[in-house]
Motif scaffolding. Sequence first.
Motif, short mmCIF file in Angstrom:
data_model
loop_
_atom_site.label_atom_id
_atom_site.label_comp_id
_atom_site.label_asym_id
_atom_site.label_seq_id
_atom_site.Cartn_x
_atom_site.Cartn_y
_atom_site.Cartn_z
N TRP A 315 32.89 39.52 51.87
CA TRP A 315 33.73 40.23 52.83
C TRP A 315 33.31 39.90 54.26
N LEU A 316 34.26 40.08 55.16
CA LEU A 316 34.02 39.97 56.59
C LEU A 316 34.42 41.28 57.25
N ASN A 317 33.78 41.59 58.35
CA ASN A 317 34.09 42.75 59.19
C ASN A 317 33.52 44.05 58.62
N ARG A 318 33.92 44.42 57.40
CA ARG A 318 33.31 45.56 56.73
C ARG A 318 33.51 45.39 55.22
N PRO A 319 32.75 46.11 54.39
CA PRO A 319 32.79 45.86 52.94
C PRO A 319 34.19 46.01 52.36
N ILE A 320 34.54 45.10 51.46
CA ILE A 320 35.85 45.15 50.81
C ILE A 320 35.95 46.37 49.90
N LEU A 321 34.86 46.76 49.26
CA LEU A 321 34.88 47.93 48.37
C LEU A 321 34.25 49.11 49.09
N ARG A 322 34.99 50.21 49.14
CA ARG A 322 34.42 51.38 49.80
C ARG A 322 33.29 51.95 48.96
N GLU A 323 32.39 52.64 49.61
CA GLU A 323 31.31 53.33 48.89
C GLU A 323 31.93 54.30 47.90
N GLY A 324 31.53 54.19 46.63
CA GLY A 324 32.09 55.06 45.61
C GLY A 324 33.40 54.58 45.04
N GLY A 325 33.78 53.34 45.34
CA GLY A 325 35.00 52.77 44.77
C GLY A 325 34.79 52.29 43.34
N VAL A 326 35.81 51.63 42.80
CA VAL A 326 35.77 51.17 41.41
C VAL A 326 36.20 49.71 41.36
N VAL A 327 35.52 48.93 40.53
CA VAL A 327 35.91 47.55 40.25
C VAL A 327 36.35 47.47 38.79
N ILE A 328 37.51 46.86 38.56
CA ILE A 328 38.00 46.64 37.20
C ILE A 328 38.09 45.13 36.97
N GLY A 329 37.32 44.64 36.00
CA GLY A 329 37.42 43.25 35.58
C GLY A 329 38.25 43.16 34.32
N LEU A 330 39.02 42.08 34.19
CA LEU A 330 39.92 41.91 33.04
C LEU A 330 39.47 40.72 32.21
N ASN A 331 38.96 40.99 31.01
CA ASN A 331 38.56 39.90 30.12
C ASN A 331 38.26 40.43 28.72
N PRO A 332 38.66 39.70 27.68
CA PRO A 332 38.37 40.12 26.30
C PRO A 332 37.00 39.66 25.84
N SER A 333 36.03 39.63 26.74
CA SER A 333 34.71 39.05 26.46
C SER A 333 34.11 39.58 25.17
N ALA A 334 33.58 38.64 24.38
CA ALA A 334 32.90 39.01 23.13
C ALA A 334 31.50 39.56 23.39
N GLY A 335 31.01 39.42 24.63
CA GLY A 335 29.69 39.94 24.94
C GLY A 335 28.59 39.32 24.11
N GLN A 336 28.69 38.01 23.90
CA GLN A 336 27.72 37.29 23.09
C GLN A 336 27.13 36.15 23.90
N ILE A 337 25.84 35.91 23.74
CA ILE A 337 25.16 34.90 24.54
C ILE A 337 24.62 33.81 23.63
N ASP A 338 24.95 32.57 23.95
CA ASP A 338 24.45 31.41 23.23
C ASP A 338 22.97 31.24 23.56
N SER A 339 22.12 31.51 22.59
CA SER A 339 20.68 31.52 22.85
C SER A 339 20.09 30.13 23.03
N THR A 340 20.84 29.09 22.69
CA THR A 340 20.33 27.74 22.92
C THR A 340 20.62 27.28 24.35
N MET A 341 21.77 27.66 24.90
CA MET A 341 22.11 27.24 26.26
C MET A 341 21.56 28.21 27.31
N TYR A 342 21.49 29.50 26.96
CA TYR A 342 21.04 30.54 27.89
C TYR A 342 19.92 31.34 27.23
#
Length: 464
Positions: A315-342
Amino acid sequence: MVAVEADFGARKISVDLPDHSTVIEFQNPKFLDDPDAEVISALQKPISSPPLAELVRPGMTVAIGFDDPTRPPLPWQTILPKVIDVLTRGGIKDKDISLICANGAHRKWFPDELKRFLGDELFDRFWPIGQVINHDCQNPDGLSLLGTTERGGYVEHNRRFVEADLSIYVGTVSATYVGGYSGTGAVTGLASANSLASHHAHRFWHHPKSTTGDHRTMMYRGMKAEVHDYMEKAMGKRIFYVNSVVGVGGQMAGVFAGYSPEVEAPCWDLADTFSVYPSPQADVMVIGLSNWFAYGEADNTLIAAIGCLNPARIWLNRPILREGGVVIGLNPSAGQIDSTMYPSYQEVIDLYDRHHDISDLAEHELEISSRPDYLDLYENGNSYHPRHPFWLMYIGHYTLQRAAAVIMAGTKNPGAFRKLGITPCRDFDHAWQTATKIVGQSPTTVAAPTFWTRRQFKFDVADA
Protein backbone atom coordinates in the motif's frame (compact mmCIF):
# COMPACT_ATOMS: atom_id res chain seq x y z
CA MET A 1 -24.93 -6.74 -5.46
CA VAL A 2 -22.40 -7.03 -8.29
CA ALA A 3 -21.05 -10.35 -9.60
CA VAL A 4 -17.25 -10.52 -9.83
CA GLU A 5 -15.32 -13.30 -11.57
CA ALA A 6 -12.41 -14.32 -9.35
CA ASP A 7 -9.58 -16.83 -9.45
CA PHE A 8 -10.35 -19.99 -7.50
CA GLY A 9 -7.57 -22.49 -8.03
CA ALA A 10 -7.57 -23.76 -11.61
CA ARG A 11 -10.93 -22.18 -12.41
CA LYS A 12 -12.97 -19.02 -11.89
CA ILE A 13 -15.93 -18.53 -9.60
CA SER A 14 -18.48 -15.74 -9.44
CA VAL A 15 -18.80 -13.95 -6.09
CA ASP A 16 -21.48 -11.40 -5.21
CA LEU A 17 -20.10 -8.20 -3.68
CA PRO A 18 -21.82 -4.96 -2.62
CA ASP A 19 -22.57 -2.54 -5.46
CA HIS A 20 -20.18 0.04 -4.02
CA SER A 21 -17.21 -2.39 -4.02
CA THR A 22 -13.91 -1.38 -5.60
CA VAL A 23 -12.65 -4.08 -7.97
CA ILE A 24 -9.04 -3.72 -9.12
CA GLU A 25 -7.27 -5.78 -11.76
CA PHE A 26 -3.83 -5.08 -13.17
CA GLN A 27 -4.01 -3.50 -16.61
CA ASN A 28 -1.13 -3.94 -19.02
CA PRO A 29 0.79 -0.85 -20.12
CA LYS A 30 1.81 -0.14 -23.69
CA PHE A 31 4.53 -2.64 -24.48
CA LEU A 32 7.66 -1.98 -26.48
CA ASP A 33 7.10 -2.15 -30.24
CA ASP A 34 10.59 -3.56 -30.83
CA PRO A 35 12.00 -5.11 -27.62
CA ASP A 36 15.13 -6.40 -29.38
CA ALA A 37 16.08 -2.93 -30.59
CA GLU A 38 15.36 -1.41 -27.17
CA VAL A 39 17.63 -3.93 -25.44
CA ILE A 40 20.47 -3.17 -27.86
CA SER A 41 19.96 0.56 -27.29
CA ALA A 42 20.00 0.12 -23.50
CA LEU A 43 23.30 -1.78 -23.67
CA GLN A 44 24.78 0.93 -25.89
CA LYS A 45 23.47 3.86 -23.82
CA PRO A 46 23.33 2.72 -20.19
CA ILE A 47 22.67 4.95 -17.20
CA SER A 48 25.73 6.06 -15.19
CA SER A 49 27.89 3.41 -16.87
CA PRO A 50 30.02 3.11 -19.99
CA PRO A 51 28.39 1.07 -22.77
CA LEU A 52 28.63 -2.65 -22.10
CA ALA A 53 30.96 -3.11 -25.09
CA GLU A 54 33.46 -0.71 -23.49
CA LEU A 55 33.55 -2.77 -20.29
CA VAL A 56 34.57 -5.92 -22.17
CA ARG A 57 38.18 -7.02 -22.67
CA PRO A 58 39.39 -10.20 -24.41
CA GLY A 59 40.21 -12.97 -21.95
CA MET A 60 37.90 -11.69 -19.21
CA THR A 61 35.78 -13.95 -17.06
CA VAL A 62 32.15 -12.82 -17.00
CA ALA A 63 29.36 -13.89 -14.63
CA ILE A 64 25.74 -13.18 -15.54
CA GLY A 65 23.20 -13.61 -12.76
CA PHE A 66 19.55 -13.86 -13.75
CA ASP A 67 16.24 -14.05 -11.86
CA ASP A 68 15.01 -17.60 -11.42
CA PRO A 69 12.06 -19.38 -13.11
CA THR A 70 9.54 -18.22 -10.51
CA ARG A 71 9.05 -15.49 -13.14
CA PRO A 72 7.95 -15.63 -16.81
CA PRO A 73 10.89 -16.40 -19.16
CA LEU A 74 10.25 -13.84 -21.91
CA PRO A 75 12.58 -11.03 -20.69
CA TRP A 76 15.60 -13.32 -20.29
CA GLN A 77 15.09 -15.00 -23.65
CA THR A 78 15.07 -11.51 -25.17
CA ILE A 79 17.90 -9.89 -23.18
CA LEU A 80 20.48 -12.60 -22.51
CA PRO A 81 21.29 -13.35 -26.18
CA LYS A 82 21.96 -9.63 -26.78
CA VAL A 83 24.23 -9.40 -23.74
CA ILE A 84 26.17 -12.51 -24.75
CA ASP A 85 26.50 -11.22 -28.32
CA VAL A 86 28.26 -8.10 -26.98
CA LEU A 87 30.58 -10.29 -24.91
CA THR A 88 31.39 -12.58 -27.83
CA ARG A 89 32.10 -9.65 -30.14
CA GLY A 90 34.45 -8.32 -27.47
CA GLY A 91 36.56 -11.46 -27.49
CA ILE A 92 35.06 -13.37 -24.54
CA LYS A 93 35.00 -17.14 -25.01
CA ASP A 94 31.97 -19.24 -24.00
CA LYS A 95 34.05 -21.10 -21.41
CA ASP A 96 34.61 -17.80 -19.61
CA ILE A 97 30.90 -16.84 -19.43
CA SER A 98 28.93 -18.20 -16.46
CA LEU A 99 25.13 -18.05 -16.45
CA ILE A 100 24.06 -18.21 -12.80
CA CYS A 101 20.42 -18.82 -11.92
CA ALA A 102 19.88 -16.51 -8.94
CA ASN A 103 17.51 -18.69 -6.94
CA GLY A 104 18.45 -17.34 -3.50
CA ALA A 105 17.06 -19.87 -1.01
CA HIS A 106 14.57 -21.23 -3.53
CA ARG A 107 15.06 -24.73 -4.82
CA LYS A 108 17.63 -25.51 -7.48
CA TRP A 109 16.04 -25.92 -10.87
CA PHE A 110 16.14 -29.07 -12.98
CA PRO A 111 17.93 -28.93 -16.35
CA ASP A 112 14.69 -29.16 -18.34
CA GLU A 113 13.25 -26.22 -16.37
CA LEU A 114 16.33 -24.10 -17.01
CA LYS A 115 16.16 -25.03 -20.69
CA ARG A 116 12.56 -23.85 -20.95
CA PHE A 117 13.49 -20.65 -19.13
CA LEU A 118 16.63 -19.76 -21.08
CA GLY A 119 15.52 -21.17 -24.42
CA ASP A 120 17.03 -24.04 -26.38
CA GLU A 121 19.83 -22.10 -28.07
CA LEU A 122 21.46 -20.62 -24.96
CA PHE A 123 20.96 -23.73 -22.87
CA ASP A 124 22.38 -26.09 -25.50
CA ARG A 125 25.34 -23.77 -25.95
CA PHE A 126 26.33 -23.29 -22.30
CA TRP A 127 24.93 -26.23 -20.31
CA PRO A 128 27.16 -28.94 -21.87
CA ILE A 129 30.31 -26.99 -20.92
CA GLY A 130 29.17 -26.49 -17.32
CA GLN A 131 28.50 -22.78 -17.63
CA VAL A 132 24.81 -22.79 -16.62
CA ILE A 133 24.60 -23.26 -12.86
CA ASN A 134 22.13 -22.97 -10.02
CA HIS A 135 23.25 -20.66 -7.24
CA ASP A 136 23.83 -22.59 -4.01
CA CYS A 137 23.16 -20.51 -0.89
CA GLN A 138 24.61 -23.09 1.49
CA ASN A 139 27.85 -24.59 0.13
CA PRO A 140 30.78 -22.48 1.44
CA ASP A 141 32.99 -23.52 -1.47
CA GLY A 142 30.76 -21.57 -3.84
CA LEU A 143 30.43 -18.48 -1.63
CA SER A 144 32.64 -15.50 -0.88
CA LEU A 145 32.35 -13.71 2.48
CA LEU A 146 32.89 -9.98 1.97
CA GLY A 147 32.06 -8.58 5.42
CA THR A 148 29.25 -7.08 7.48
CA THR A 149 27.44 -3.77 7.03
CA GLU A 150 26.88 -1.16 9.72
CA ARG A 151 23.37 -2.49 10.48
CA GLY A 152 24.43 -6.12 10.52
CA GLY A 153 23.88 -7.10 6.90
CA TYR A 154 25.98 -10.20 6.30
CA VAL A 155 27.55 -9.82 2.86
CA GLU A 156 28.28 -13.29 1.50
CA HIS A 157 27.56 -13.99 -2.15
CA ASN A 158 28.15 -16.32 -5.06
CA ARG A 159 31.89 -16.75 -5.55
CA ARG A 160 31.79 -16.95 -9.35
CA PHE A 161 29.82 -13.72 -9.50
CA VAL A 162 32.00 -11.91 -6.98
CA GLU A 163 35.33 -13.00 -8.47
CA ALA A 164 34.47 -12.56 -12.16
CA ASP A 165 36.24 -9.76 -14.01
CA LEU A 166 32.84 -8.46 -15.11
CA SER A 167 29.62 -9.05 -13.16
CA ILE A 168 26.26 -8.56 -14.89
CA TYR A 169 22.76 -9.04 -13.52
CA VAL A 170 19.65 -9.39 -15.69
CA GLY A 171 16.40 -8.93 -13.78
CA THR A 172 12.89 -7.50 -13.87
CA VAL A 173 11.17 -4.65 -12.07
CA SER A 174 7.57 -5.09 -10.98
CA ALA A 175 5.50 -4.40 -7.87
CA THR A 176 6.12 -6.82 -5.03
CA TYR A 177 5.17 -7.29 -1.38
CA VAL A 178 8.88 -7.24 -0.49
CA GLY A 179 10.72 -4.08 -1.43
CA GLY A 180 7.88 -2.21 -3.14
CA TYR A 181 9.47 -3.01 -6.50
CA SER A 182 11.82 -5.83 -7.39
CA GLY A 183 15.34 -5.02 -8.56
CA THR A 184 19.03 -5.23 -7.52
CA GLY A 185 18.54 -9.00 -7.62
CA ALA A 186 22.21 -9.76 -6.96
CA VAL A 187 21.70 -8.86 -3.29
CA THR A 188 19.12 -11.58 -2.68
CA GLY A 189 19.27 -14.03 -5.57
CA LEU A 190 23.02 -14.63 -5.24
CA ALA A 191 23.26 -14.39 -1.44
CA SER A 192 24.12 -17.10 1.06
CA ALA A 193 21.47 -18.36 3.47
CA ASN A 194 23.22 -16.47 6.28
CA SER A 195 23.28 -13.28 4.25
CA LEU A 196 19.58 -13.61 3.43
CA ALA A 197 18.78 -14.29 7.08
CA SER A 198 20.47 -11.04 8.11
CA HIS A 199 17.97 -8.92 6.16
CA HIS A 200 15.03 -11.35 6.00
CA ALA A 201 14.78 -11.30 9.79
CA HIS A 202 11.49 -10.73 11.59
CA ARG A 203 12.76 -7.37 12.88
CA PHE A 204 12.98 -6.11 9.29
CA TRP A 205 9.88 -7.71 7.78
CA HIS A 206 7.61 -6.64 10.62
CA HIS A 207 9.06 -3.17 11.16
CA PRO A 208 6.42 -0.48 10.38
CA LYS A 209 8.70 0.99 7.72
CA SER A 210 8.80 -2.34 5.87
CA THR A 211 5.06 -3.12 5.85
CA THR A 212 4.33 -0.78 2.95
CA GLY A 213 4.67 -0.67 -0.80
CA ASP A 214 6.70 2.55 -0.85
CA HIS A 215 10.03 1.51 -2.34
CA ARG A 216 11.55 4.92 -1.63
CA THR A 217 11.11 4.81 2.14
CA MET A 218 10.76 1.20 3.22
CA MET A 219 13.33 -0.13 5.64
CA TYR A 220 13.90 -3.46 3.90
CA ARG A 221 14.81 -1.83 0.58
CA GLY A 222 17.17 0.50 2.43
CA MET A 223 18.87 -2.55 3.92
CA LYS A 224 19.19 -4.10 0.47
CA ALA A 225 20.83 -0.89 -0.77
CA GLU A 226 23.25 -0.96 2.15
CA VAL A 227 24.26 -4.55 1.39
CA HIS A 228 24.58 -3.75 -2.32
CA ASP A 229 26.85 -0.76 -1.67
CA TYR A 230 29.08 -2.81 0.63
CA MET A 231 29.14 -5.66 -1.86
CA GLU A 232 30.36 -3.48 -4.73
CA LYS A 233 33.03 -1.77 -2.63
CA ALA A 234 34.35 -5.12 -1.41
CA MET A 235 34.32 -6.52 -4.96
CA GLY A 236 36.19 -3.47 -6.21
CA LYS A 237 33.86 -3.06 -9.17
CA ARG A 238 30.32 -2.07 -10.13
CA ILE A 239 27.63 -4.54 -11.15
CA PHE A 240 26.17 -3.89 -14.60
CA TYR A 241 22.37 -4.30 -14.44
CA VAL A 242 19.89 -4.87 -17.24
CA ASN A 243 16.39 -4.36 -15.85
CA SER A 244 13.18 -4.87 -17.78
CA VAL A 245 9.94 -3.33 -16.53
CA VAL A 246 7.25 -5.88 -17.25
CA GLY A 247 3.54 -6.58 -17.41
CA VAL A 248 1.56 -9.81 -17.66
CA GLY A 249 3.55 -12.74 -19.00
CA GLY A 250 6.82 -10.83 -18.72
CA GLN A 251 6.03 -8.62 -21.71
CA MET A 252 8.31 -5.61 -21.63
CA ALA A 253 7.18 -2.01 -21.20
CA GLY A 254 10.74 -0.74 -20.91
CA VAL A 255 14.33 -1.83 -20.47
CA PHE A 256 17.14 0.05 -18.75
CA ALA A 257 20.81 -0.81 -18.24
CA GLY A 258 23.54 0.63 -16.07
CA TYR A 259 24.73 0.83 -12.50
CA SER A 260 22.60 0.76 -9.36
CA PRO A 261 21.14 2.83 -7.77
CA GLU A 262 21.06 5.21 -10.74
CA VAL A 263 19.38 2.69 -13.06
CA GLU A 264 16.52 2.12 -10.61
CA ALA A 265 14.85 5.55 -10.79
CA PRO A 266 13.67 5.33 -14.43
CA CYS A 267 12.50 1.76 -13.81
CA TRP A 268 10.45 2.87 -10.82
CA ASP A 269 9.07 5.91 -12.62
CA LEU A 270 7.86 3.79 -15.53
CA ALA A 271 6.43 1.08 -13.25
CA ASP A 272 4.57 3.75 -11.26
CA THR A 273 2.60 4.69 -14.38
CA PHE A 274 0.83 1.32 -14.51
CA SER A 275 1.38 -0.44 -11.16
CA VAL A 276 -0.38 1.98 -8.78
CA TYR A 277 -4.18 1.91 -8.42
CA PRO A 278 -6.36 4.25 -6.33
CA SER A 279 -8.38 2.55 -3.63
CA PRO A 280 -10.36 3.31 -0.50
CA GLN A 281 -9.22 1.77 2.74
CA ALA A 282 -10.93 -1.61 3.01
CA ASP A 283 -13.04 -3.11 5.74
CA VAL A 284 -12.92 -6.31 3.68
CA MET A 285 -10.36 -7.40 1.09
CA VAL A 286 -11.27 -10.23 -1.30
CA ILE A 287 -8.29 -11.89 -3.01
CA GLY A 288 -8.57 -14.44 -5.81
CA LEU A 289 -5.97 -17.18 -5.55
CA SER A 290 -5.03 -19.19 -8.63
CA ASN A 291 -3.71 -22.75 -8.50
CA TRP A 292 -0.05 -21.69 -8.87
CA PHE A 293 1.74 -18.50 -7.83
CA ALA A 294 4.79 -17.26 -5.93
CA TYR A 295 6.66 -20.44 -4.95
CA GLY A 296 4.43 -23.21 -6.24
CA GLU A 297 0.97 -24.74 -6.01
CA ALA A 298 -1.71 -23.25 -3.78
CA ASP A 299 -2.49 -26.72 -2.43
CA ASN A 300 0.57 -25.98 -0.29
CA THR A 301 -0.81 -24.52 2.94
CA LEU A 302 1.84 -21.85 3.37
CA ILE A 303 1.79 -20.73 -0.26
CA ALA A 304 -2.00 -20.37 -0.15
CA ALA A 305 -1.64 -18.48 3.14
CA ILE A 306 0.78 -15.89 1.76
CA GLY A 307 -1.62 -15.45 -1.15
CA CYS A 308 -4.16 -14.16 1.39
CA LEU A 309 -1.76 -12.32 3.65
CA ASN A 310 0.71 -10.49 1.44
CA PRO A 311 -1.45 -8.23 -0.77
CA ALA A 312 -2.31 -6.16 2.31
CA ARG A 313 1.36 -5.14 2.55
CA ILE A 314 1.52 -3.37 -0.82
CA TRP A 315 0.00 0.00 0.00
CA LEU A 316 0.87 3.66 -0.42
CA ASN A 317 -0.26 6.65 1.65
CA ARG A 318 -2.01 4.57 4.34
CA PRO A 319 -2.73 0.86 4.94
CA ILE A 320 -5.11 -0.76 2.47
CA LEU A 321 -6.69 -2.85 5.25
CA ARG A 322 -8.12 -0.99 8.19
CA GLU A 323 -7.22 -2.12 11.68
CA GLY A 324 -9.68 -4.88 12.55
CA GLY A 325 -10.65 -5.53 8.94
CA VAL A 326 -11.07 -8.90 7.24
CA VAL A 327 -9.23 -10.59 4.38
CA ILE A 328 -10.98 -13.32 2.37
CA GLY A 329 -8.86 -15.55 0.14
CA LEU A 330 -10.53 -17.77 -2.46
CA ASN A 331 -8.99 -21.18 -3.12
CA PRO A 332 -9.92 -24.88 -2.79
CA SER A 333 -6.48 -25.57 -1.28
CA ALA A 334 -5.92 -29.14 -0.13
CA GLY A 335 -3.64 -27.82 2.62
CA GLN A 336 -0.98 -30.41 1.85
CA ILE A 337 2.75 -29.87 1.62
CA ASP A 338 5.11 -31.84 -0.61
CA SER A 339 7.78 -32.87 1.89
CA THR A 340 10.38 -33.49 -0.81
CA MET A 341 10.18 -30.01 -2.36
CA TYR A 342 9.35 -28.08 0.85
CA PRO A 343 10.83 -30.32 3.56
CA SER A 344 10.84 -27.87 6.49
CA TYR A 345 7.52 -26.13 5.79
CA GLN A 346 5.29 -28.41 7.86
CA GLU A 347 7.64 -28.49 10.83
CA VAL A 348 7.74 -24.69 10.92
CA ILE A 349 3.94 -24.51 10.73
CA ASP A 350 3.69 -27.04 13.57
CA LEU A 351 6.15 -24.97 15.62
CA TYR A 352 3.98 -21.89 15.13
CA ASP A 353 0.96 -23.86 16.29
CA ARG A 354 2.75 -24.37 19.61
CA HIS A 355 3.77 -20.73 20.10
CA HIS A 356 1.88 -17.56 20.90
CA ASP A 357 3.46 -15.40 18.22
CA ILE A 358 5.29 -15.71 14.91
CA SER A 359 8.21 -13.74 16.33
CA ASP A 360 8.88 -16.65 18.69
CA LEU A 361 9.77 -18.77 15.67
CA ALA A 362 13.03 -16.86 15.33
CA GLU A 363 14.38 -18.86 18.27
CA HIS A 364 14.15 -22.02 16.13
CA GLU A 365 15.39 -20.67 12.80
CA LEU A 366 19.07 -21.56 13.24
CA GLU A 367 18.29 -25.00 14.64
CA ILE A 368 15.91 -25.98 11.83
CA SER A 369 18.11 -24.50 9.12
CA SER A 370 21.08 -26.56 10.33
CA ARG A 371 19.33 -29.93 10.14
CA PRO A 372 21.49 -32.28 8.01
CA ASP A 373 18.47 -34.04 6.45
CA TYR A 374 16.94 -30.75 5.33
CA LEU A 375 20.25 -29.43 4.02
CA ASP A 376 20.89 -32.63 2.09
CA LEU A 377 17.52 -32.28 0.38
CA TYR A 378 18.37 -28.68 -0.50
CA GLU A 379 21.82 -29.55 -1.82
CA ASN A 380 20.93 -32.72 -3.69
CA GLY A 381 17.15 -32.98 -3.90
CA ASN A 382 16.07 -29.71 -5.55
CA SER A 383 14.23 -28.67 -2.37
CA TYR A 384 13.66 -25.26 -0.83
CA HIS A 385 16.19 -24.24 1.79
CA PRO A 386 14.98 -25.01 5.34
CA ARG A 387 15.04 -21.32 6.25
CA HIS A 388 12.55 -20.34 3.57
CA PRO A 389 9.28 -20.95 5.48
CA PHE A 390 10.46 -18.83 8.40
CA TRP A 391 10.71 -15.79 6.14
CA LEU A 392 7.26 -16.39 4.66
CA MET A 393 5.82 -16.58 8.16
CA TYR A 394 7.53 -13.34 9.19
CA ILE A 395 6.16 -11.54 6.13
CA GLY A 396 2.61 -12.76 6.80
CA HIS A 397 2.70 -11.66 10.44
CA TYR A 398 1.72 -8.08 9.57
CA THR A 399 -1.69 -9.00 8.15
CA LEU A 400 -2.43 -11.61 10.81
CA GLN A 401 -1.93 -8.95 13.47
CA ARG A 402 -3.77 -6.17 11.66
CA ALA A 403 -6.85 -8.14 10.60
CA ALA A 404 -9.63 -9.27 12.90
CA ALA A 405 -9.85 -12.36 10.68
CA VAL A 406 -8.13 -13.83 7.66
CA ILE A 407 -10.40 -16.35 5.94
CA MET A 408 -9.63 -19.10 3.44
CA ALA A 409 -12.87 -19.70 1.55
CA GLY A 410 -13.25 -23.09 -0.11
CA THR A 411 -10.33 -24.98 1.42
CA LYS A 412 -10.62 -28.76 1.53
CA ASN A 413 -8.48 -28.95 4.67
CA PRO A 414 -9.81 -26.61 7.38
CA GLY A 415 -7.44 -27.80 10.10
CA ALA A 416 -4.33 -27.01 8.08
CA PHE A 417 -5.25 -23.33 7.94
CA ARG A 418 -6.38 -23.08 11.55
CA LYS A 419 -2.77 -23.91 12.49
CA LEU A 420 -1.71 -20.70 10.75
CA GLY A 421 -4.32 -18.54 12.45
CA ILE A 422 -6.49 -18.47 9.32
CA THR A 423 -10.23 -19.14 9.56
CA PRO A 424 -11.48 -21.78 7.12
CA CYS A 425 -14.90 -21.40 5.50
CA ARG A 426 -16.63 -23.86 3.20
CA ASP A 427 -17.37 -21.26 0.50
CA PHE A 428 -17.46 -17.53 -0.21
CA ASP A 429 -21.01 -17.03 1.06
CA HIS A 430 -20.05 -18.48 4.43
CA ALA A 431 -16.89 -16.34 4.46
CA TRP A 432 -18.90 -13.19 3.68
CA GLN A 433 -21.34 -13.91 6.50
CA THR A 434 -18.40 -14.36 8.88
CA ALA A 435 -16.80 -11.11 7.70
CA THR A 436 -19.95 -8.99 8.02
CA LYS A 437 -20.49 -10.20 11.58
CA ILE A 438 -17.12 -8.59 12.34
CA VAL A 439 -17.18 -5.38 10.28
CA GLY A 440 -20.90 -4.74 9.78
CA GLN A 441 -23.40 -5.29 7.00
CA SER A 442 -22.22 -2.60 4.57
CA PRO A 443 -18.42 -2.84 4.53
CA THR A 444 -16.09 -0.92 2.27
CA THR A 445 -14.93 -3.76 0.07
CA VAL A 446 -11.85 -3.94 -2.14
CA ALA A 447 -11.48 -6.97 -4.41
CA ALA A 448 -8.37 -8.08 -6.29
CA PRO A 449 -9.81 -11.09 -8.15
CA THR A 450 -6.76 -11.77 -10.37
CA PHE A 451 -3.99 -10.42 -8.14
CA TRP A 452 -1.72 -13.43 -8.65
CA THR A 453 -2.56 -14.47 -12.23
CA ARG A 454 -1.96 -11.07 -13.81
CA ARG A 455 0.58 -8.96 -11.91
CA GLN A 456 0.93 -7.67 -8.39
CA PHE A 457 0.19 -3.96 -7.98
CA LYS A 458 0.15 -1.26 -5.31
CA PHE A 459 -2.96 0.06 -3.58
CA ASP A 460 -2.80 3.87 -3.40
CA VAL A 461 -5.15 4.42 -0.48
CA ALA A 462 -7.11 7.65 -0.30
CA ASP A 463 -7.12 9.80 2.82
CA ALA A 464 -10.10 9.36 5.13
